[in-house]
Design an enzyme around this catalytic site. Structure first.
Site, PDB file in Angstrom:
ATOM      1  N   LYS A   1      39.522 -43.243  18.358  1.00 49.76           N
ATOM      2  CA  LYS A   1      40.369 -42.379  19.102  1.00 49.76           C
ATOM      3  C   LYS A   1      39.943 -41.487  20.114  1.00 49.76           C
ATOM      4  CE  LYS A   1      44.158 -39.128  17.385  1.00 49.76           C
ATOM      5  NZ  LYS A   1      44.693 -38.332  15.996  1.00 49.76           N
TER       6      LYS A   1
ATOM      7  N   CYS B   1      47.397 -42.752  16.345  1.00 46.28           N
ATOM      8  CA  CYS B   1      48.184 -41.439  16.320  1.00 46.28           C
ATOM      9  C   CYS B   1      48.438 -41.128  17.562  1.00 46.28           C
ATOM     10  CB  CYS B   1      47.601 -40.447  15.461  1.00 46.28           C
ATOM     11  SG  CYS B   1      48.784 -38.883  15.022  1.00 46.28           S
TER      12      CYS B   1
ATOM     13  N   GLU C   1      46.151 -43.981   9.809  1.00 45.15           N
ATOM     14  CA  GLU C   1      45.287 -43.086  10.415  1.00 45.15           C
ATOM     15  C   GLU C   1      44.730 -42.704   9.286  1.00 45.15           C
ATOM     16  OE1 GLU C   1      44.289 -39.605  13.483  1.00 45.15           O
ATOM     17  OE2 GLU C   1      46.474 -39.651  12.453  1.00 45.15           O
TER      18      GLU C   1
END
Length: 315
Positions: free
Chosen positions: A123, A172, A47
């Site tokens: 995300k 993540c 990330e």
């Protein structure tokens, strides 16, 4: 015919706030070349792989622009795309995205061996807060600097050279939530690509989590969800002490049984490689979990209704 993909997790050590973009990009290219020398066809970077984890800081608007990528590829990252294409190696790359409309997302792309973007993901599960915590030395301000992802969990096929795996991406904190994994799992995902920058402390304040516990949770989420969705998972960290604050490592490649087949041993730049037998996903998908006949999403609302009906009335 076997469907074996040799894949690599390219863990990055810390990227300091003062590090230059060219120096950082050279590190990525060095990792790419190292992975290619080991025969890797796909390399998974972390990330926000091009910058420090800037959401730990409260920044002025004038400071932010340099952290976002206005397009992919762009002149700043073109050398990575060019070298990957020369080597015939694909890659996953996490970065901060700025759209033509001026919107900001924590994003990732998967690029094929021909240098063309196969898919983009934004995300969904942003951690932290919009406002900084009073008196805190470090923050988690992803909600301040990014919008929630709006592309959903859409699987895609990797190229034939990889065995055409049904592929998904997470970033993540997404890996800690089962919804994303199962959304991909119901599409038949065989390969999950994940990059992360996870603090080695509780980024929201408190002392109940340390590096060991947060590393355990990272491994637990990846191993458990890989098993429950019968998919390979490649989960790659940015690690080490970055701008004075720790990030966990333990980048890993996990098989469809939830077994770790490769794991990083340092908190620095490191490449780990594994041969991923994509057909190993069949055991779980066709037998253990029998995705073809069970766990259909159109039935989930019935389960929710049934559970809800058993709950006592709210007081």
């Amino acid at each position: 015919m076997s469907r074996i993909l040799r894949a690599a997790a390219a863990q990055l050590g810390p990227i300091q706030r003062a590090d230059s973009r060219p120096a950082t990009l050279k590190r990525l290219i060095d990792l790419l070349e190292h992975a290619a020398s080991k025969g890797a066809q796909l390399v998974v970077f972390p990330e926000l792989a091009l910058t420090t984890f800037f959401p730990r800081w409260l920044l002025e608007p004038s400071e932010l622009d340099g952290y976002y990528e206005p397009a992919m590829p762009n002149p700043n990252v073109a050398p990575l795309f060019d070298r990957a294409r020369e080597l015939g190696v694909g890659f996953y790359l996490g970065y901060a995205e700025k759209t033509p409309e001026g919107l900001h997302y924590n994003s990732a792309i998967t690029v094929g061996p021909d240098g063309k973007i196969l898919s983009k993901y934004r995300k969904v599960h942003l951690p932290g807060s919009v406002e900084p915590r009073p008196g805190a030395k470090v923050h988690q301000l992803e909600k301040r600097y990014f919008l929630y992802g709006d592309l959903g969990f859409e699987a895609f096929y990797g190229p034939d050279a990889w065995g055409a795996p049904v592929t998904g991406m997470l970033i993540c904190n997404d890996r800690r939530w089962p919804e994303g994994w199962r959304s991909y799992g119901l599409q038949g995902t065989e390969l999950m690509l994940i990059g992360y920058n996870s603090a080695a402390y509780d980024p929201n304040g408190g002392t109940s989590e340390d590096q060991a516990l947060r590393t355990f949770h990272s491994m637990l989420a990846t191993q458990g969800n890989a098993y429950m969705n019968s998919t390979w998972a490649i989960s790659t960290a940015k690690a080490g002490v970055e701008d004075g604050f720790g990030l966990i490592g333990s980048s890993c490649i996990v098989d469809p049984n939830g077994v770790v087949v490769a794991q990083a041993q340092t908190l620095e730049d490191e490449v780990i490689v594994a041969d991923c037998d994509l057909d190993a996903c069949k055991q779980g998908k066709e037998k253990m979990f029998n995705f073809a006949n069970h766990r259909r999403p159109q039935h989930y609302h019935r389960l929710v209704d049934q559970v809800g009906a058993q709950l006592p009335p709210k007081r």
